[in-house]
Design a protein around this motif. Structure first.
Motif, PDB file in Angstrom:
ATOM      1  N   ARG A 124     -10.643  -2.703  -1.673  1.00 30.02           N
ATOM      2  CA  ARG A 124      -9.203  -2.984  -1.605  1.00 30.02           C
ATOM      3  C   ARG A 124      -8.587  -3.093  -2.989  1.00 30.02           C
ATOM      4  NH1 ARG A 124      -6.035  -3.931   3.012  1.00 30.02           N
ATOM      5  NH2 ARG A 124      -4.522  -3.883   1.333  1.00 30.02           N
ATOM      6  N   ALA A 125      -9.281  -3.717  -3.922  1.00 33.57           N
ATOM      7  CA  ALA A 125      -8.754  -3.843  -5.282  1.00 33.57           C
ATOM      8  C   ALA A 125      -8.562  -2.464  -5.903  1.00 33.57           C
ATOM      9  CB  ALA A 125      -9.688  -4.689  -6.144  1.00 33.57           C
ATOM     10  N   ARG A 126      -9.497  -1.568  -5.682  1.00 36.09           N
ATOM     11  CA  ARG A 126      -9.379  -0.201  -6.215  1.00 36.09           C
ATOM     12  C   ARG A 126      -8.254   0.555  -5.512  1.00 36.09           C
ATOM     13  NH1 ARG A 126     -12.009  -0.996 -10.632  1.00 36.09           N
ATOM     14  NH2 ARG A 126     -14.237  -1.104 -10.495  1.00 36.09           N
ATOM     15  N   ARG A 127      -8.118   0.346  -4.215  1.00 34.38           N
ATOM     16  CA  ARG A 127      -7.130   1.080  -3.411  1.00 34.38           C
ATOM     17  C   ARG A 127      -5.704   0.579  -3.643  1.00 34.38           C
ATOM     18  NH1 ARG A 127      -5.499  -0.298   1.837  1.00 34.38           N
ATOM     19  NH2 ARG A 127      -4.407   1.395   2.840  1.00 34.38           N
ATOM     20  N   ASP A 128      -5.536  -0.738  -3.767  1.00 32.77           N
ATOM     21  CA  ASP A 128      -4.197  -1.322  -3.821  1.00 32.77           C
ATOM     22  C   ASP A 128      -3.509  -1.146  -5.161  1.00 32.77           C
ATOM     23  OD1 ASP A 128      -4.510  -2.102  -1.214  1.00 32.77           O
ATOM     24  OD2 ASP A 128      -5.049  -4.171  -1.694  1.00 32.77           O
ATOM     25  N   GLY A 129      -4.228  -1.036  -6.223  1.00 27.23           N
ATOM     26  CA  GLY A 129      -3.605  -0.877  -7.538  1.00 27.23           C
ATOM     27  C   GLY A 129      -3.028  -2.171  -8.071  1.00 27.23           C
ATOM     28  N   ARG A 130      -2.861  -2.222  -9.368  1.00 22.58           N
ATOM     29  CA  ARG A 130      -2.384  -3.440 -10.042  1.00 22.58           C
ATOM     30  C   ARG A 130      -0.886  -3.634  -9.815  1.00 22.58           C
ATOM     31  NH1 ARG A 130      -6.373  -5.379 -13.186  1.00 22.58           N
ATOM     32  NH2 ARG A 130      -7.972  -3.938 -13.851  1.00 22.58           N
ATOM     33  N   PRO A 131      -0.417  -4.878 -10.038  1.00 26.33           N
ATOM     34  CA  PRO A 131       1.025  -5.144  -9.900  1.00 26.33           C
ATOM     35  C   PRO A 131       1.835  -4.343 -10.921  1.00 26.33           C
ATOM     36  CG  PRO A 131      -0.224  -7.188  -9.999  1.00 26.33           C
ATOM     37  CD  PRO A 131      -1.183  -6.088 -10.315  1.00 26.33           C
ATOM     38  N   VAL A 132       3.031  -3.949 -10.509  1.00 28.09           N
ATOM     39  CA  VAL A 132       3.936  -3.228 -11.402  1.00 28.09           C
ATOM     40  C   VAL A 132       5.278  -3.946 -11.433  1.00 28.09           C
ATOM     41  CG1 VAL A 132       2.856  -0.958 -11.123  1.00 28.09           C
ATOM     42  CG2 VAL A 132       4.600  -1.680  -9.525  1.00 28.09           C
ATOM     43  N   ALA A 133       5.964  -3.837 -12.571  1.00 23.98           N
ATOM     44  CA  ALA A 133       7.275  -4.483 -12.718  1.00 23.98           C
ATOM     45  C   ALA A 133       8.326  -3.655 -12.001  1.00 23.98           C
ATOM     46  CB  ALA A 133       7.621  -4.630 -14.190  1.00 23.98           C
ATOM     47  N   GLY A 134       9.137  -4.339 -11.198  1.00 20.75           N
ATOM     48  CA  GLY A 134      10.232  -3.677 -10.490  1.00 20.75           C
ATOM     49  C   GLY A 134      11.481  -3.610 -11.353  1.00 20.75           C
ATOM     50  N   ASP A 135      12.540  -3.016 -10.823  1.00 19.32           N
ATOM     51  CA  ASP A 135      13.810  -2.903 -11.558  1.00 19.32           C
ATOM     52  C   ASP A 135      14.416  -4.271 -11.866  1.00 19.32           C
ATOM     53  OD1 ASP A 135      13.587  -0.174 -11.488  1.00 19.32           O
ATOM     54  OD2 ASP A 135      14.765   0.012  -9.636  1.00 19.32           O
TER      55      ASP A 135
END
Length: 193
Positions: free
Chosen positions: A94-105
């Motif tokens: 799941r960690a590999r599939r979900d990807g790290r958090p990203v900053a939104g607008d």
């Protein structure tokens, strides 16, 4: 469950984890060093993790060198180890599939999947793995070596990673830290303003 079946489960967990690790396009084994001191520390820790969580369990399963340190094998304990090992492989996937958090607008770090609950799911998977190895192998040498290695990797690497994220994202990462747990999910959710 027999002792041989438990050792086979550990080997299957290794194969699954190695396949997951090898299928991640972001992971490359040959990287150019950026910061020599930190890269050396990271490389040494990786070698220790491979020795503790791959080589030692394989040796325990394949050769009789560690038999003198075996506990009396308890079937119920091994079943619990199977559950934790399965959870470890699932969490790593799941960690590999979900990807790290990203900053939104709006400047808020958006986390998906397990990253909504954990900042470091790979380390959480490593903790589950260490516990599973202890419970499945039931050997006072081959079991605890993974827990000791996890503690070393966690204590040395996570503070550096947290600092790097704080430098990169500032208050957004602090807000994310308040909403999520490190390797254990928070029992109470903080409101995000």
């Amino acid at each position: 469950m027999t002792e041989n079946a438990a050792e086979l489960i550990v080997v299957l967990m290794m194969i699954a984890s190695l396949l997951l690790h090898g299928c991640d396009p972001r992971v490359t084994l040959l990287r150019r060093p950026r910061r020599r001191g930190r890269d050396l520390e990271k490389a040494v820790l990786r070698v220790l993790v491979v020795v503790a969580m791959v080589v030692v369990p394989l040796l325990d399963a394949l050769v009789p060198w560690f038999e003198f340190a075996d506990f009396v094998f308890l079937d119920e304990v091994a079943w619990l180890g199977l559950l934790l090992g399965s959870a470890s492989v699932w969490l790593l996937w799941r960690a590999r599939r979900d990807g790290r958090p990203v900053a939104g607008d709006d400047g808020v770090l958006r986390a998906h999947g397990v990253y909504r609950y954990l900042r470091h799911p790979a380390y959480a998977a490593m903790l589950l793995w260490a516990l599973a190895q202890l419970l499945l192998l039931q050997n006072w040498l081959a079991g605890p070596v993974a827990a000791v290695t996890f503690a070393l990797a966690y204590l040395l690497r996570v503070p550096l990673e947290e600092q790097r994220h704080l430098e990169r994202h500032g208050h957004r990462y602090l807000d994310y830290m308040e909403r999520t747990g490190g390797i254990l999910p928070r029992l109470t959710r903080h409101r995000s303003d």
